[in-house]
Design a protein around this motif. Structure first.
Motif, mmCIF file in Angstrom:
data_model
loop_
_atom_site.group_PDB
_atom_site.id
_atom_site.type_symbol
_atom_site.label_atom_id
_atom_site.label_comp_id
_atom_site.label_asym_id
_atom_site.label_seq_id
_atom_site.Cartn_x
_atom_site.Cartn_y
_atom_site.Cartn_z
ATOM 1 N N ALA A 1 -2.320 -19.483 47.549
ATOM 2 C CA ALA A 1 -3.033 -20.365 48.472
ATOM 3 C C ALA A 1 -2.130 -20.944 49.546
ATOM 4 O O ALA A 1 -2.584 -21.277 50.644
ATOM 5 N N HIS A 2 -0.836 -21.080 49.241
ATOM 6 C CA HIS A 2 0.093 -21.704 50.181
ATOM 7 C C HIS A 2 0.896 -20.677 50.971
ATOM 8 O O HIS A 2 1.950 -21.013 51.524
ATOM 9 N N VAL A 3 0.421 -19.430 51.037
ATOM 10 C CA VAL A 3 1.136 -18.443 51.846
ATOM 11 C C VAL A 3 1.316 -19.003 53.257
ATOM 12 O O VAL A 3 0.460 -19.728 53.776
ATOM 13 N N CYS A 4 2.432 -18.698 53.876
ATOM 14 C CA CYS A 4 2.824 -19.321 55.146
ATOM 15 C C CYS A 4 1.722 -19.243 56.194
ATOM 16 O O CYS A 4 1.291 -18.152 56.587
ATOM 17 N N LEU A 5 1.280 -20.409 56.670
ATOM 18 C CA LEU A 5 0.231 -20.480 57.675
ATOM 19 C C LEU A 5 0.664 -19.829 58.982
ATOM 20 O O LEU A 5 -0.118 -19.157 59.648
ATOM 21 N N GLY A 6 1.923 -20.023 59.369
ATOM 22 C CA GLY A 6 2.389 -19.567 60.670
ATOM 23 C C GLY A 6 3.047 -18.212 60.676
ATOM 24 O O GLY A 6 3.701 -17.848 61.661
ATOM 25 N N MET A 7 2.843 -17.409 59.609
ATOM 26 C CA MET A 7 3.598 -16.153 59.519
ATOM 27 C C MET A 7 3.249 -15.189 60.646
ATOM 28 O O MET A 7 4.107 -14.435 61.112
ATOM 29 N N HIS A 8 2.003 -15.191 61.122
ATOM 30 C CA HIS A 8 1.636 -14.255 62.194
ATOM 31 C C HIS A 8 2.253 -14.683 63.528
ATOM 32 O O HIS A 8 2.662 -13.833 64.325
ATOM 33 N N VAL A 9 2.349 -15.990 63.754
ATOM 34 C CA VAL A 9 3.038 -16.473 64.953
ATOM 35 C C VAL A 9 4.522 -16.161 64.856
ATOM 36 O O VAL A 9 5.157 -15.739 65.835
ATOM 37 N N ALA A 10 5.110 -16.354 63.666
ATOM 38 C CA ALA A 10 6.525 -16.033 63.476
ATOM 39 C C ALA A 10 6.800 -14.562 63.748
ATOM 40 O O ALA A 10 7.771 -14.205 64.437
ATOM 41 N N ARG A 11 5.951 -13.694 63.230
ATOM 42 C CA ARG A 11 6.117 -12.261 63.482
ATOM 43 C C ARG A 11 6.034 -11.954 64.972
ATOM 44 O O ARG A 11 6.794 -11.135 65.496
ATOM 45 N N ALA A 12 5.094 -12.621 65.655
ATOM 46 C CA ALA A 12 4.949 -12.392 67.092
ATOM 47 C C ALA A 12 6.197 -12.829 67.842
ATOM 48 O O ALA A 12 6.676 -12.124 68.747
ATOM 49 N N GLU A 13 6.748 -13.993 67.497
ATOM 50 C CA GLU A 13 7.950 -14.476 68.173
ATOM 51 C C GLU A 13 9.123 -13.524 67.965
ATOM 52 O O GLU A 13 9.874 -13.223 68.912
ATOM 53 N N ILE A 14 9.289 -13.042 66.736
ATOM 54 C CA ILE A 14 10.418 -12.156 66.442
ATOM 55 C C ILE A 14 10.253 -10.805 67.128
ATOM 56 O O ILE A 14 11.192 -10.287 67.750
ATOM 57 N N THR A 15 9.066 -10.214 67.039
ATOM 58 C CA THR A 15 8.888 -8.885 67.637
ATOM 59 C C THR A 15 8.930 -8.947 69.156
ATOM 60 O O THR A 15 9.540 -8.071 69.794
ATOM 61 N N VAL A 16 8.312 -9.964 69.758
ATOM 62 C CA VAL A 16 8.383 -10.090 71.219
ATOM 63 C C VAL A 16 9.819 -10.351 71.658
ATOM 64 O O VAL A 16 10.306 -9.771 72.638
ATOM 65 N N GLY A 17 10.522 -11.215 70.929
ATOM 66 C CA GLY A 17 11.901 -11.550 71.293
ATOM 67 C C GLY A 17 12.824 -10.351 71.226
ATOM 68 O O GLY A 17 13.554 -10.054 72.184
#
Length: 430
Positions: free
Chosen positions: A375-391
């Motif tokens: 239930a507590h899987v990271c809420l922001g993981m998709h934003v984090a992935r976007a920041e890393i891949t775009v960067g």
């Protein structure tokens, strides 16, 4: 201007919305060896994985605390610590860590009930510490902005502009330091910009997260303005969020709850994504043939990020609190115990992955625990992935022949409860 200088977007004529941040303040906040990060074991410079492998081989669960079992003999604070009057147990296998994450009734995320509507504002009163129906309601209110379909919203509004403005600073130099000067700046600018915080205040709000009244002072005018006239930003989404529960009761977020969520997002987002980006870059740059494969085939960038999250998660430990006596991994866990989940060890469990200590972007994709589970899987993981891949994608697009500087000390992974890279010095063709 608090050490901030405006720069123009890449010759597009756009207004100077990105910022060149004060490097010394960035270093103090984001270098794991700084005094700001010492409390989480930032001065630990060994590789903990051989010790964690030995512990896992001896048994999935051990009595004791992760850093002490690892041989780190200085105080270290993180979620689930210190609680000196409670028994402590540490889990090192994938299956048992996943079991604990998924059993929220037996293993609670907080030792006591959380009141998000009053009392102290901070991570301890955020949804990170909630459980059951309370957690489900709160998460339902904030989650819509963090689902995969909202990735383009984050990328277009904030991530791309931030990434390219940062690269503009050094693209003509032929050399750069990418960890603090690039990776660390992306998430903090992305999150504060999504709040509507002026770029001049981006580092200040990150610096005062342990001073909630100062955070409220900065956010209160923005929240009030968005309640009056919403815009296309995260605070506007939060003030308008509304759900109706199974009993027909309508729920919205109070100002108090928005402040608490903002602090959690800054702590979690700007405190983890930059480290994972630095770990990913370190893994690629130290393997030039893998970096070239990713440069030639950008579809490999996503599995490279996922492998980085598995191979070396930035936060390699989280804790839960036993709500009843229970047996776990062959040990009796008394009610009230703190159960530490060593995700770094679980993510290298040979029962789940072949050659788990190798960084291999071609391995079959399997879910790791780098973003948690249950239930507590990271809420922001998709934003984090976007920041890393775009960067990283932008670095490969704009810096030809990107490589480590052979005359400088190569980056190393350090830290106990927050792991990340040291400086990442690179050269590239101008």
């Amino acid at each position: 201007m608090s050490g901030v200088t405006q720069v123009n977007d890449r010759g597009s004529g756009a207004p100077p919305t990105a910022a060149v941040l004060d490097r010394e303040r960035l270093r103090e906040l984001f270098d794991l060896r700084s005094s700001y990060n010492a409390r989480s074991g930032g001065d630990y410079e060994d590789d903990p994985n051989p010790v964690w492998r030995e512990l896992r081989e001896r048994g999935p669960v051990h009595e004791g605390i992760v850093h002490e079992l690892t041989g780190y003999d200085r105080p270290a604070m993180f979620q689930g610590l210190p609680y000196p009057d409670r028994p402590h147990f540490s889990v090192f296998s994938f299956d048992v860590c996943d079991q604990v994450f998924r059993d929220n009734e037996t293993f609670a995320s907080s030792p006591q009930a959380v009141d998000p509507t009053g009392g102290q504002i901070g991570a301890s009163s955020s949804m990170l510490s909630m459980g059951g129906a309370q957690h489900r309601r709160y998460r339902a209110l904030v989650q819509p902005s963090f689902v995969p379909a909202r990735g383009p919203w984050w990328i277009t509004n904030w991530i791309e502009e931030t990434v390219h403005a940062l690269i503009d600073r050094f693209a003509g130099d032929g050399a750069a330091e990418l960890n603090v000067d690039f990776c660390a700046a992306i998430p903090v600018l992305t999150i504060t910009s999504s709040f509507g915080v002026a770029v001049e205040e981006a580092l200040h709000i990150r610096e005062v997260l342990n001073d909630p009244p100062e955070v409220i002072r900065m956010l209160a005018p923005i929240v009030a303005a968005r309640r009056e006239a919403p815009q296309d930003d995260l605070i506007s989404v939060l003030v308008q969020a509304e759900i109706t529960d199974e009993e027909g009761v309508r729920h919205q977020l109070s100002d108090h709850e928005i402040y608490t969520f903002a602090i959690l997002l800054l702590l979690a987002g700007s405190g983890t994504t930059w480290k994972q980006m630095g770990i990913t870059l370190t893994a690629l740059l130290r393997r030039p043939e893998v970096l070239e494969a990713v440069r030639a085939d950008r579809s490999l960038l996503r599995p490279a990020v996922e492998e980085s999250v598995r191979w070396s998660p930035t936060d390699p430990m989280f804790a839960r609190f036993a709500t009843r006596d229970v047996e776990l991994g062959g040990l009796r866990i008394p009610r009230g115990s703190v159960v530490h989940l060593c995700l770094g060890a679980a993510n290298r469990d040979p029962a789940r992955w072949d050659r788990p200590d190798e960084f291999d972007i071609h391995r079959p994709m399997k879910r790791s625990l780098g973003f948690g589970s249950g239930a507590h899987v990271c809420l922001g993981m998709h934003v984090a992935r976007a920041e890393i891949t775009v960067g990283i994608g932008a670095l490969l697009d704009r810096l030809p022949n990107l490589r480590l500087d052979p005359a400088a000390e190569p980056p190393r992974l350090i830290g106990m409860y927050e792991r990340g890279a040291t400086e990442i010095p690179v050269l590239f063709d101008r």
